[in-house]
Design a protein around this motif. Structure first.
Motif, mmCIF file in Angstrom:
data_model
loop_
_atom_site.group_PDB
_atom_site.id
_atom_site.type_symbol
_atom_site.label_atom_id
_atom_site.label_comp_id
_atom_site.label_asym_id
_atom_site.label_seq_id
_atom_site.Cartn_x
_atom_site.Cartn_y
_atom_site.Cartn_z
ATOM 1 N N LEU A 8 31.505 45.586 31.432
ATOM 2 C CA LEU A 8 32.438 46.705 31.434
ATOM 3 C C LEU A 8 32.800 47.102 32.860
ATOM 4 O O LEU A 8 33.967 47.350 33.178
ATOM 5 C CB LEU A 8 31.824 47.900 30.697
ATOM 6 N N ALA A 9 31.801 47.148 33.721
ATOM 7 C CA ALA A 9 32.045 47.550 35.114
ATOM 8 C C ALA A 9 32.961 46.556 35.802
ATOM 9 O O ALA A 9 33.846 46.954 36.573
ATOM 10 C CB ALA A 9 30.720 47.655 35.864
ATOM 11 N N ILE A 10 32.775 45.293 35.527
ATOM 12 C CA ILE A 10 33.626 44.269 36.124
ATOM 13 C C ILE A 10 35.073 44.485 35.707
ATOM 14 O O ILE A 10 35.992 44.432 36.529
ATOM 15 C CB ILE A 10 33.146 42.861 35.716
ATOM 16 N N ALA A 11 35.292 44.741 34.443
ATOM 17 C CA ALA A 11 36.653 44.958 33.949
ATOM 18 C C ALA A 11 37.281 46.190 34.599
ATOM 19 O O ALA A 11 38.466 46.184 34.958
ATOM 20 C CB ALA A 11 36.634 45.097 32.437
ATOM 21 N N VAL A 12 36.492 47.252 34.760
ATOM 22 C CA VAL A 12 37.011 48.489 35.369
ATOM 23 C C VAL A 12 37.379 48.265 36.828
ATOM 24 O O VAL A 12 38.452 48.660 37.285
ATOM 25 C CB VAL A 12 35.981 49.625 35.237
ATOM 26 N N VAL A 13 36.480 47.608 37.585
ATOM 27 C CA VAL A 13 36.727 47.376 39.011
ATOM 28 C C VAL A 13 37.921 46.448 39.198
ATOM 29 O O VAL A 13 38.787 46.679 40.055
ATOM 30 C CB VAL A 13 35.467 46.803 39.696
ATOM 31 N N ALA A 14 37.986 45.403 38.389
ATOM 32 C CA ALA A 14 39.114 44.471 38.488
ATOM 33 C C ALA A 14 40.425 45.186 38.209
ATOM 34 O O ALA A 14 41.431 44.959 38.899
ATOM 35 C CB ALA A 14 38.919 43.307 37.524
ATOM 36 N N ASP A 15 40.404 46.064 37.238
ATOM 37 C CA ASP A 15 41.621 46.794 36.902
ATOM 38 C C ASP A 15 42.016 47.730 38.038
ATOM 39 O O ASP A 15 43.202 47.854 38.373
ATOM 40 C CB ASP A 15 41.394 47.594 35.611
ATOM 41 N N GLU A 16 41.028 48.399 38.661
ATOM 42 C CA GLU A 16 41.326 49.280 39.787
ATOM 43 C C GLU A 16 41.866 48.491 40.977
ATOM 44 O O GLU A 16 42.747 48.947 41.695
ATOM 45 C CB GLU A 16 40.073 50.057 40.191
ATOM 46 N N CYS A 17 41.315 47.288 41.189
ATOM 47 C CA CYS A 17 41.792 46.430 42.276
ATOM 48 C C CYS A 17 43.257 46.050 42.054
ATOM 49 O O CYS A 17 44.052 46.035 42.997
ATOM 50 C CB CYS A 17 40.945 45.168 42.374
ATOM 51 N N ARG A 18 43.599 45.735 40.833
ATOM 52 C CA ARG A 18 44.991 45.365 40.543
ATOM 53 C C ARG A 18 45.925 46.556 40.719
ATOM 54 O O ARG A 18 47.057 46.411 41.161
ATOM 55 C CB ARG A 18 45.103 44.826 39.114
ATOM 56 N N LYS A 19 45.435 47.740 40.357
ATOM 57 C CA LYS A 19 46.272 48.939 40.434
ATOM 58 C C LYS A 19 46.492 49.406 41.875
ATOM 59 O O LYS A 19 47.537 49.970 42.190
ATOM 60 C CB LYS A 19 45.634 50.082 39.642
ATOM 61 N N SER A 20 45.497 49.204 42.721
ATOM 62 C CA SER A 20 45.554 49.772 44.073
ATOM 63 C C SER A 20 45.172 48.721 45.110
ATOM 64 O O SER A 20 44.043 48.229 45.120
ATOM 65 C CB SER A 20 44.607 50.976 44.187
ATOM 66 N N PHE A 21 46.102 48.396 45.987
ATOM 67 C CA PHE A 21 45.793 47.454 47.063
ATOM 68 C C PHE A 21 44.748 48.040 48.003
ATOM 69 O O PHE A 21 43.863 47.338 48.479
ATOM 70 C CB PHE A 21 47.066 47.093 47.830
ATOM 71 N N PHE A 22 44.791 49.345 48.252
ATOM 72 C CA PHE A 22 43.788 49.955 49.115
ATOM 73 C C PHE A 22 42.398 49.860 48.495
ATOM 74 O O PHE A 22 41.411 49.583 49.191
ATOM 75 C CB PHE A 22 44.144 51.419 49.394
ATOM 76 N N PHE A 23 42.306 50.055 47.185
ATOM 77 C CA PHE A 23 41.012 49.884 46.513
ATOM 78 C C PHE A 23 40.537 48.442 46.660
ATOM 79 O O PHE A 23 39.340 48.190 46.878
ATOM 80 C CB PHE A 23 41.133 50.250 45.027
ATOM 81 N N PHE A 24 41.444 47.501 46.550
ATOM 82 C CA PHE A 24 41.112 46.088 46.743
ATOM 83 C C PHE A 24 40.565 45.854 48.147
ATOM 84 O O PHE A 24 39.563 45.154 48.332
ATOM 85 C CB PHE A 24 42.359 45.231 46.513
ATOM 86 N N VAL A 25 41.215 46.448 49.152
ATOM 87 C CA VAL A 25 40.750 46.301 50.539
ATOM 88 C C VAL A 25 39.328 46.830 50.674
ATOM 89 O O VAL A 25 38.459 46.178 51.280
ATOM 90 C CB VAL A 25 41.702 47.034 51.502
ATOM 91 N N LYS A 26 39.058 47.985 50.122
ATOM 92 C CA LYS A 26 37.711 48.558 50.205
ATOM 93 C C LYS A 26 36.700 47.683 49.465
ATOM 94 O O LYS A 26 35.555 47.534 49.911
ATOM 95 C CB LYS A 26 37.717 49.978 49.632
ATOM 96 N N THR A 27 37.127 47.110 48.364
ATOM 97 C CA THR A 27 36.214 46.292 47.567
ATOM 98 C C THR A 27 35.798 45.025 48.298
ATOM 99 O O THR A 27 34.623 44.608 48.250
ATOM 100 C CB THR A 27 36.872 45.923 46.227
ATOM 101 N N PHE A 28 36.725 44.405 49.009
ATOM 102 C CA PHE A 28 36.441 43.092 49.617
ATOM 103 C C PHE A 28 36.259 43.142 51.137
ATOM 104 O O PHE A 28 36.160 42.099 51.781
ATOM 105 C CB PHE A 28 37.552 42.105 49.249
ATOM 106 N N TRP A 29 36.190 44.347 51.663
ATOM 107 C CA TRP A 29 36.009 44.504 53.106
ATOM 108 C C TRP A 29 34.773 43.752 53.603
ATOM 109 O O TRP A 29 34.825 43.015 54.591
ATOM 110 C CB TRP A 29 35.893 45.995 53.437
#
Length: 486
Positions: A8-29
């Protein structure tokens, strides 16, 4: 960013990454940067700008604009734009094709490799298992995913064949040293034209250029001049100034600084010392001209009213110095011919007039006697012409067809900047006066902006004038003839 890898957490994080490029940057920094992140306001801002531009890319719709970002070094610009954004675009649509460019092949490949490191990381595989790089097309310069999307990394001057992109990223197309060279600047501008031809759809494919302002005719200057309103221009100097664009971003500066953590005052002061005023102006202030001028400072010139000059001027002859433009058959450019008048009164030099004209040979020949007559030429005045371009022909023709005293300036042997540095002390010590006139502003802008300005005619002829008045004599090159006396 640490992730709970439950389903479930993976699906939520992946969805947030797709929705927000800034969230993606923070995730993969932490995949590519091990230092603790500091997300200054400009990072989410740039992420938001890129995300807005991404909509038309993903939907294959006409681009709203091309994007130019001018920002200092050390602000994670390449990490955001050239490393992470292409990967995030694949989370939106893995069939997107991307071309990235930098001033060197090694740097371009390094950016592409870091993007691949994100894609091949355990974190990315868990969040986006559907995005995979093809094993048979997994090079450093060019790699492709299993959904036909690809990333092609090239460099300024390199050949680009067989690739067309949905988005083109031009990250530092020229470095500070290269920007000093007209040849290298031209090469970078020509390469930018080539990049613009490598589009899947010319109406849809945006070009994102990110760099420092290094010269008036760098890639940013070229694009702003050529494309006009079809560009969104973001300019973020290290220190608060009128260059900040859009203007509403000025309110985000803290104590006058863009990024107090990455670029605090002591770091900027050190950069000023290391780079000098002009280098700092271009790389950190996003202004090719240092405050007050580059080699020659505006405050060094003295000014005198026309009335006061006439009160001083008695019988001192006004001499004229001409820098001719190339014939159109020789060079397809927009260079004008430049002419100044100057005289020496006691131990000071007075620049009495200055003019630039776009005239072909016959019109220039007719114009020069009239210009000199209108600007206090007398029987002792001379017209001294630089023996380059069509200057020799102009001199020879005037010797034959007029009663002007015409000769040549000495043929230069040193680079322009060396020559300007040599005469700078005369200006700095207050020996050069500008007689008031509507030409003053253009003259100061060009001379003080050199070598970051488009034109430099006044630079050459100012140097010739100063040298003429401070030297007792000089030799005229034998091959260019002799002066014709009245």
């Amino acid at each position: 960013m640490n992730i709970d890898y439950s389903e479930l957490a993976i699906a939520v994080v992946a969805d947030e990454c797709r929705k927000s490029f800034f969230f993606f940057v923070k995730t993969f920094w932490d995949v590519i940067i091990k230092e603790e992140p500091a997300y200054n306001w400009h990072i989410p801002y740039l992420c938001g700008e890129l995300q807005k531009l991404s909509v038309s890319i993903v939907e294959r719709k006409p681009k709203p604009y091309d994007l130019i970002i001018n920002i200092p070094p050390g602000t994670t610009k390449s990490t955001i734009v050239t490393v992470m954004w292409p990967v995030w675009l694949w989370t939106q649509d893995p069939s997107i094709r991307i071309i990235t460019n930098s001033y060197s092949g090694a740097l371009s490949i390094d950016h592409a490799t870091k993007s691949k490191d994100i894609i091949e990381s355990d974190k990315f595989r868990k969040l986006f298992p559907e995005i995979k790089i093809r094993r048979d097309k997994s090079g450093k310069q060019n790699y492709e995913n299993t959904d036909t999307g690809y990333r092609y990394a090239t460099s300024t001057g390199a050949t680009i064949t067989g690739f067309h992109a949905h988005v083109i990223i031009n990250d530092d197309p020229v470095n500070p040293k290269q920007a000093e060279s007209e040849q290298m600047r031209t090469a970078a501008n020509e390469h930018t034209k080539t990049l613009s031809s490598r589009k899947v759809d010319k109406a849809n494919t945006p070009v994102v250029t990110i760099m420092q302002r290094l010269h008036e005719e760098d890639v940013t200057g070229y694009l702003l001049k050529k494309k006009g309103e079809n560009i969104r221009h973001i300019c973020l100097p290290a220190e608060l100034s009128d260059n900040v664009s859009p203007v509403e971003l000025r309110q985000n500066y803290v104590d006058g600084l863009l990024d107090p953590v990455r670029l605090p005052r002591h770091v900027l002061n050190e950069a000023k010392t290391d780079l000098g005023s002009r280098g700092y102006a271009g790389q950190y202030e996003q202004n090719p001209t240092a405050e007050g001028g580059n080699i020659i400072k505006e405050k060094w010139f003295r000014h005198i009213s026309l009335a006061d000059y006439h009160a001083l001027h008695y019988r001192e002859p006004v001499h004229f110095f001409l820098d001719t433009a190339y014939n159109k058959k020789q060079k397809n450019d927009n260079d004008p011919s430049g002419i100044i008048g100057a005289c020496k009164i006691r131990n000071n030099i007075y620049i009495t007039c200055a003019q630039k004209v776009y005239k072909e040979f016959p019109d220039l020949i007719r114009y020069l006697p009239d210009f000199m007559a209108a600007n206090d030429a007398n029987g002792e005045s001379t017209l001294r012409i630089e023996p380059k371009a069509n200057g020799v022909s102009v001199c020879q023709q005037l010797q034959e067809s007029s009663s002007l005293n015409v000769t040549y300036t000495p043929s230069p042997t040193d680079p322009k900047d060396t020559r300007l540095y040599a005469v700078a002390p005369k200006v700095e010590c207050g020996r050069v006066y500008l007689v008031e006139g509507d030409w003053n502003e253009e003259f100061i802008d060009e001379v003080c902006g050199f070598p970051a300005k488009t034109h430099d005619e006044y630079v050459d002829i100012l140097g010739y004038a100063i040298n003429y008045f401070v030297e007792d004599s000089f030799e005229v090159p034998e091959y260019v003839g002799s002066m014709l006396a009245i």
